[in-house]
Design a protein around this motif. Structure first.
Motif: not given
Length: 138
Positions: A14-21, A51-54, A72-76, A82-87
């Protein structure tokens, strides 16, 4: 125990993970217009979904963007970045090359560095309000 709508469940967690980029343009070039920011947000929403993220919140100024991403926790985070910047770089160059070519240095849109901050200490509303208050170009 009351279930919050922000809490997600996986098969074993069960998770609630957020990152400010924060991503900055190469040499802090003032690249972004309102239209380019809107397109960047659209591309980044798609990458997050892959990435099953929001992408919870997005905004920026002429030379940088802020993102609040729930993941989710499975996402590095490094792979997501890398994908956000590249795409986004590829798609923006593809659709807006005539505008971007005067700002690009060796076809690079983004600086190789980035900021990633865990959002566990501050209430998400504070971070969301901060991102909403960015001086978006007119």
């Amino acid at each position: 125990m009351q279930k919050s709508s922000d809490i997600r469940t996986g098969r074993h967690c069960v998770f609630m993970m957020h990152v400010h980029l924060v991503f900055v343009t190469k040499y802090r070039k003032k690249v972004f217009t309102k239209r380019l920011l809107m397109d960047t947000e659209r591309y980044m929403r798609k990458v997050c979904a892959d990435f099953e993220s929001q992408l919870v919140e997005f905004n920026g100024e002429q030379d940088h963007v802020h993102l609040l991403v729930e993941y989710p926790p499975k996402v590095a985070v490094s792979k997501l970045v890398n994908s956000l910047k590249g795409v986004s770089s590829r798609m923006l160059r593809k659709e807006h090359f005539s505008w971007l070519k005067k700002f690009l240095w060796g076809c690079r849109l983004w600086s190789p560095s980035y900021f990633a901050g865990s959002c566990g200490g501050a209430p998400l509303q504070v971070i969301r309000a901060y991102i909403e208050q960015q001086n978006c170009p007119k």
